[in-house]
Design a protein around this motif. Structure first.
Motif: not given
Ligand code: SF4
Length: 491
Positions: A32-37, A52-57, A324-326, A342-347
């Protein structure tokens, strides 16, 4: 130049266990503290690095074994990154940490959480030692500054950083002889804690204590502001190198950034957030009396909503749910991505809001677009009145210490008062928790917290000058982050 607001984990195993096992889960707990790499650096007769870039797989089975085998060694550091300047984006592998810097015979791995205010000044000083001025981000400038002074001893090089590097920094480093070290700026703006296994054979550092919990390690205390900790092959040395009259832990960590189950400065974050909610209930009784329901922004405002419900007895409906997976945190994205995320994340579940007067509890309002999107969804769902209760006081000033809100203009709280903000986001009223209530709930004192983005009183000199210069020379079209405008502090 890019700065960082990130998560760190480091481990040294005195029983020859593989450090990667701890680093991997330490990062998963702090994604949660960083999603870029993300990145790992271990030492086993030399450095072994994977970024690598993105979330920790999520890896398991043979893939996990391959990573573990490549990143072998009993000591290592790891990092997740969210850049607070420079271009963001998934092609930014260059900025991924840990970095490796060398000077003469010294070579260090370096991972850093924070933001440096005087990067340009440090970079100029390095030009003599490194010839061509090639540094392109504050982490690289910082690591070069540190390694260039290490010839006089690691502790004295760290002490030099504490005196000459201005800003927020929690650092983990690794020498090519296997020594693991950690230090925090003299004001302790960003968190960094120490943990160990029951038998003391594993020593670890983590930005948040959840990194220890997931690894079955116990939290043993914070790295103190201005302290250096060095773990050699046979012992642990701790030294408080600079002791300031005050400290300045980032107040925003409590409202937004840290996980609710992390333990910060003697309290669980969720319990502080519950107290925020109770405070809002006490302060704004007249609004509570007019409302039918409490709603909460998932998930950072849920503990505060529970506190408000507990204090007032008003019904709390969890009508807003997160997909959850957004996984992207909206606040740290580019503006156009933010609204659509936000639009996609919150239902919002239909049916319960028609004609209702609702209080939405939010953790903070930075630019206003996240809250605006949710308010509009709730209005469409039929709510008659919408009051927004905000746990973090009104943000009126930029942050130079590692949270990506680095210009005046982008802040809705700088441009408008409460009434104006309500209009901008389409609400019937916006009610912020007063600063004194906020501070009391954290259990800290005013001299132990940074509240610069609320008060405009920065705990370091250059930042104060930059804010004042930026305000007086502000042009509406200048979108550059203030610490990327060297003309403001070279005067
Ligand atoms: S200015 Fe605000 S966000 Fe930045 S370190 Fe201080 S309290 Fe945290």
């Amino acid at each position: 130049m890019p700065g960082e607001k990130c998560g760190l984990f480091g481990a040294k195993c005195f029983n020859n266990r593989c450090a990667f096992d701890f680093l991997y889960w330490g990062l998963i707990a702090q994604n949660h503290r960083g999603h870029e790499s993300y990145g790992f650096l271990t030492c086993d007769k030399g450095f072994r690095r994977h970024v690598n870039v993105g979330l920790v797989p999520q890896i398991s089975g043979r893939r996990y074994s391959r990573w573990r085998n490549f990143l072998r060694g009993s000591v290592g550091i790891a990092h997740v990154r969210y850049g607070t300047s420079g271009e963001r984006g998934l092609s930014k592998l260059d900025y991924a940490q840990p970095l490796i810097s060398s000077h003469g015979n010294e070579k260090i791995g370096f991972a850093f959480n924070g933001n440096i205010v005087n990067t340009y000044d440090l970079n100029n000083r390095l030009a003599d030692k490194f010839g061509e001025n090639e540094a392109f981000c504050d982490a690289l400038v910082f690591s070069k500054y540190l390694v260039s002074n290490i010839g006089s001893g690691l502790i004295s090089a760290i002490e030099d950083c504490m005196k000459n590097v201005e800003g927020a920094f929690s650092v983990l480093g690794l020498r090519n002889n296997g020594e693991l070290f950690a230090f925090r700026d003299p004001l302790g703006i960003r968190p960094l804690s120490m943990g160990e296994s029951e038998d003391g054979m594993i020593k670890a550092f983590s930005s948040e204590t959840v990194g220890f919990n997931i690894n079955g390690l116990r939290f043993i205390g914070d790295v103190k502001p201005g302290e250096a900790v060095v773990i050699t092959k046979d012992d642990v040395k701790r030294e408080r190198l600079v002791k300031s009259e005050r400290t300045a832990f980032c107040a925003f960590e409590y409202a937004y950034f840290a996980r609710p189950d992390s333990f910060l400065n003697g309290k669980y974050v969720y319990s502080v957030r519950e107290e925020f909610g109770r405070n809002l209930g006490k302060r704004f009784k007249d609004i509570v009396e007019k409302a039918d329901l409490i709603l909460s922004m998932p998930e950072t405002a849920e503990d505060a909503a529970y506190g408000l419900h507990e204090e007032t007895g008003l019904k709390w409906e969890r009508i807003l749910r997160r997909h959850r997976y957004v996984t992207r945190r909206a606040f740290i994205l580019e503006p156009d991505e933010r609204v659509s995320t936000v639009d996609k994340k919150i239902n919002i579940m239909d049916g319960g809001l028609n004609g209702k007067r609702v209080i939405i509890v939010d953790d903070s309002i930075v630019r206003g677009d996240t809250t605006r999107t949710v308010v509009s969804k709730i209005r469409k769902a039929g709510a008659e009145k919408i009051y927004v209760f905000v746990t973090f006081p009104r943000i009126t000033h930029p942050c130079f210490y590692g949270i990506d809100m680095a210009t005046f203009n982008e802040l809705i709280g700088f441009r408008f008062d409460e009434e104006g903000i309500a209009k901008q986001i389409g609400a019937d009223g916006v009610f912020y928790q007063p600063l004194e209530d906020y501070i009391r709930a954290t259990g800290m004192s005013v001299n132990e917290l940074c509240t610069a983005c609320i008060t405009g009183e920065y705990p370091t000199e250059t930042a104060q000058k930059m804010a004042e210069a930026a305000k007086s020379s502000m042009k509406i079209e200048d979108q550059r982050r203030i610490y990327e405008r060297p003309e403001l502090f070279r005067k």
